[in-house]
Design a protein around this motif. Structure first.
Motif, PDB file in Angstrom:
ATOM      1  N   GLY A 245      38.611  56.852  58.968  1.00 63.60           N
ATOM      2  CA  GLY A 245      38.716  57.340  60.466  1.00 63.60           C
ATOM      3  C   GLY A 245      39.718  56.192  61.261  1.00 63.60           C
ATOM      4  O   GLY A 245      40.318  55.526  60.425  1.00 63.60           O
ATOM      5  N   ALA A 246      39.302  56.115  62.522  1.00 59.44           N
ATOM      6  CA  ALA A 246      39.955  55.052  63.466  1.00 59.44           C
ATOM      7  C   ALA A 246      39.189  53.764  63.112  1.00 59.44           C
ATOM      8  O   ALA A 246      38.281  53.564  63.659  1.00 59.44           O
ATOM      9  CB  ALA A 246      39.854  55.415  64.819  1.00 59.44           C
ATOM     10  N   TYR A 247      39.900  52.830  62.283  1.00 62.86           N
ATOM     11  CA  TYR A 247      39.310  51.625  61.555  1.00 62.86           C
ATOM     12  C   TYR A 247      38.938  50.948  63.223  1.00 62.86           C
ATOM     13  O   TYR A 247      37.772  49.984  63.016  1.00 62.86           O
ATOM     14  CB  TYR A 247      40.187  51.028  60.968  1.00 62.86           C
ATOM     15  N   ALA A 248      39.539  50.825  64.065  1.00 61.52           N
ATOM     16  CA  ALA A 248      39.416  49.878  65.235  1.00 61.52           C
ATOM     17  C   ALA A 248      38.187  50.380  65.905  1.00 61.52           C
ATOM     18  O   ALA A 248      37.864  49.315  66.610  1.00 61.52           O
ATOM     19  CB  ALA A 248      40.837  49.853  66.000  1.00 61.52           C
ATOM     20  N   ASP A 249      37.700  51.340  65.775  1.00 55.88           N
ATOM     21  CA  ASP A 249      36.293  51.938  66.272  1.00 55.88           C
ATOM     22  C   ASP A 249      35.221  51.108  65.730  1.00 55.88           C
ATOM     23  O   ASP A 249      34.206  50.958  66.445  1.00 55.88           O
ATOM     24  CB  ASP A 249      36.148  53.371  66.222  1.00 55.88           C
ATOM     25  N   ASN A 250      35.197  50.382  64.565  1.00 57.14           N
ATOM     26  CA  ASN A 250      34.238  49.575  64.333  1.00 57.14           C
ATOM     27  C   ASN A 250      33.941  48.223  65.121  1.00 57.14           C
ATOM     28  O   ASN A 250      33.050  47.701  64.885  1.00 57.14           O
ATOM     29  CB  ASN A 250      34.559  49.110  62.806  1.00 57.14           C
ATOM     30  N   TYR A 251      34.897  47.865  66.035  1.00 57.71           N
ATOM     31  CA  TYR A 251      34.998  46.466  66.466  1.00 57.71           C
ATOM     32  C   TYR A 251      34.452  46.792  67.897  1.00 57.71           C
ATOM     33  O   TYR A 251      34.665  47.923  68.604  1.00 57.71           O
ATOM     34  CB  TYR A 251      36.152  45.963  66.645  1.00 57.71           C
ATOM     35  N   PRO A 252      34.091  45.662  68.415  1.00 51.53           N
ATOM     36  CA  PRO A 252      33.249  45.720  69.931  1.00 51.53           C
ATOM     37  C   PRO A 252      34.193  45.670  71.117  1.00 51.53           C
ATOM     38  O   PRO A 252      34.271  44.747  71.797  1.00 51.53           O
ATOM     39  CB  PRO A 252      32.437  44.604  69.794  1.00 51.53           C
ATOM     40  N   LEU A 253      35.142  46.923  71.312  1.00 51.99           N
ATOM     41  CA  LEU A 253      35.953  46.832  72.472  1.00 51.99           C
ATOM     42  C   LEU A 253      35.088  46.684  73.691  1.00 51.99           C
ATOM     43  O   LEU A 253      34.077  47.642  73.702  1.00 51.99           O
ATOM     44  CB  LEU A 253      36.936  47.810  72.343  1.00 51.99           C
ATOM     45  N   VAL A 254      35.599  46.119  74.796  1.00 49.02           N
ATOM     46  CA  VAL A 254      34.997  46.326  76.063  1.00 49.02           C
ATOM     47  C   VAL A 254      35.278  47.815  76.509  1.00 49.02           C
ATOM     48  O   VAL A 254      36.042  48.463  75.985  1.00 49.02           O
ATOM     49  CB  VAL A 254      35.422  45.553  76.870  1.00 49.02           C
ATOM     50  N   GLU A 255      34.118  48.353  77.506  1.00 51.66           N
ATOM     51  CA  GLU A 255      34.169  49.682  77.781  1.00 51.66           C
ATOM     52  C   GLU A 255      35.573  49.910  78.406  1.00 51.66           C
ATOM     53  O   GLU A 255      36.162  49.272  79.140  1.00 51.66           O
ATOM     54  CB  GLU A 255      33.292  49.939  78.747  1.00 51.66           C
TER      55      GLU A 255
END
Length: 476
Positions: free
Chosen positions: A286-296
């Motif tokens: 899936g969206a691999y970047a979603d595994n990382y702690p992006l700010v809201e």
């Protein structure tokens, strides 16, 4: 000889599981040692932490009941130490067709932002996660390598001669490794299989095999415009800011709006096979970047899942990883500062030439300094990337069978965004070798950052998978 029906895969599983019961406490001790890589501790020899980590790991290795094994802690003049382990062939395997297994034991520095109850040198086992610096990157490698060899033997399998190298300068770009590879030419021989346990994984459900690694160029960009700090109200508008100058210099190498590299030496044509690989892997992760702690409210630089995988592996990038000349905000006076320095980390596509890239970056940044400022790009270092050769049919079958035996799922391939200089070096030296580059660093394991952890069940299962691969290699 392959594993026989009287020596089933559960013998490998049981041996690995039993060994890891004793390995986890040793990894606690290892994590507690602050043996950061020489780039981050120039006085590493005087501090003694590297020697302490080497002795801990070498001591465990010496105690393993592997017939005929020899272990040497080798230390070339002015170099970090290297653990060199030589295990003779077993049960009909070949001594003339060796396997090279690789890992490292030096660590990245502390980094801020650890959870209040965690720390880089404070090992904490929380469920399946062993928190602390270096357990997964890459302290587990020596333990996993020898345990895999032991498990192969316990299960009645064959393996060829195995050479295990555990270095101590990888996190500094492996500057000492070429000298050791040269000195160990006769010991290493010409391996037909290289196993590296210093990479990552997309999830913990299967064995992930790294098919490419990015190269890198690092250096410090410095701008000096005046010889002393000046009142910004007095001189701004007349004297240019060193920060504005350095910002304009970065615009020579990177498109600030998109992050795209502007120098042709930092751009390559992506092989069609790697594009197809990303397209095949994207539906699984899936969206691999979603595994990382992006700010809201934040989002990734690219949205398409396949493009995310390519962006982190086959596109050149620039990251500013350090700065000098900038006081903390709570101590910053209303002053035009005399100088600004930024440490720049360029990640290069796997097939880019790091020497050509470094020369192009230096020329672009230092040419025609704005306002006649003093500009330098110094302490430049580079390392090659790596693109895997075509996988031999025997290895493709072995990877799927090994992953299925250990994880219950066949192996999958992906490109890794980090650098392992050893791979580029070995790929050039042994072009006919097959490579198994794998590891335990999942997307939230946060290597080099705060709250880094080792997923212990994955380390155990990967140990089992390597045992199966060693046996398949001997039987091919």
């Amino acid at each position: 000889m392959t594993l026989t029906e009287s020596s089933p895969a559960d013998i490998i599983r049981d041996h690995a599981n039993d060994a890891w019961v004793g390995i986890v406490p040793l990894l606690h001790e290892y994590i507690a040692i602050p043996n950061v890589s020489p780039d981050f501790d120039p006085d590493w020899r005087e501090h003694g932490f590297m020697a302490q980590a080497v002795e801990l790991i070498a001591g465990w290795c010496r105690a393993r009941p592997i017939p005929g094994m020899t272990i040497e802690v080798m230390e070339l003049p002015e170099r970090t130490p290297m653990i060199v382990i030589d295990v003779p062939a077993f049960n009909g395997g070949s001594n003339d067709d060796p396997v090279l297994l690789y890992g490292h034991l030096d660590k990245q520095p502390e980094m801020e932002g650890w959870r209040d109850d965690l720390g880089p040198w404070t090992p904490v086992l929380e469920g399946d996660r062993l928190y602390g610096r270096g357990g997964a990157d890459d302290g587990y490698a020596a333990f996993a390598s020898l345990t895999a060899i032991e498990a192969t033997q316990a299960a009645g399998g064959a393996h060829n001669r195995c050479v295990v190298l555990i270095e101590a300068s990888e996190e500094s770009g492996s500057p000492d490794l070429p000298a050791y590879i040269e000195a160990l030419t006769d010991t290493i021989g010409t391996p037909s299989l290289v196993v590296c346990l210093d990479s990552g994984c997309v999830d913990y459900e299967r064995m992930w095999v790294t098919t490419s690694l990015r190269g890198m160029v690092m250096g410090t960009l410095s701008v000096d415009i005046v010889t002393a700090g000046l009142h910004s109200g007095d001189v701004s508008g007349m004297i240019p800011s060193s920060f504005r100058i350095i910002r304009s210099l970065l615009d020579r190498v990177e498109d600030a709006a998109t992050g795209a590299m502007l120098l042709p030496e930092l751009i390559v044509e992506i092989p069609p096979g790697r594009v197809a690989e990303a397209n095949d892997t994207a539906p699984l992760v899936g969206a691999y970047a979603d595994n990382y702690p992006l700010v809201e409210g934040a989002r990734a630089a690219v949205d398409d899942p396949a493009e995310q995988l390519l962006a982190r592996t086959w596109y050149g990038t620039l990251s500013v990883v350090g700065a000098d000349g900038l006081p903390p905000t709570n101590r910053a006076g209303n002053v035009l500062r005399p100088s600004t320095s930024l440490k720049l980390s360029f990640r290069l596509p796997p097939t880019a030439d790091p020497k050509a890239a470094a020369a192009a970056i230096t020329a672009a940044l230092e040419a025609d300094p704005p306002y006649g400022a003093r500009v330098s790009f110094s302490n430049v270092d580079g390392a090659p990337g790596w693109d895997a050769p075509a996988t031999a049919p025997w290895l493709a079958d072995a990877l799927d069978a090994s992953s299925t035996a250990a994880f219950g799922q066949p192996a999958r391939n992906f490109g890794e965004g980090g650098s392992i200089p050893f791979m580029g070096m070995l790929g050039g030296k042994f072009p006919k070798a097959q490579f198994v580059i794998t590891g335990v660093l999942g997307p939230d394991a946060n290597a080099h950052g705060p709250n880094e952890y080792l997923h212990v069940p994955t380390a155990r299962k990967l140990t089992m998978a390597v045992a199966h691969i060693l046996s398949a290699h001997a039987a091919r």
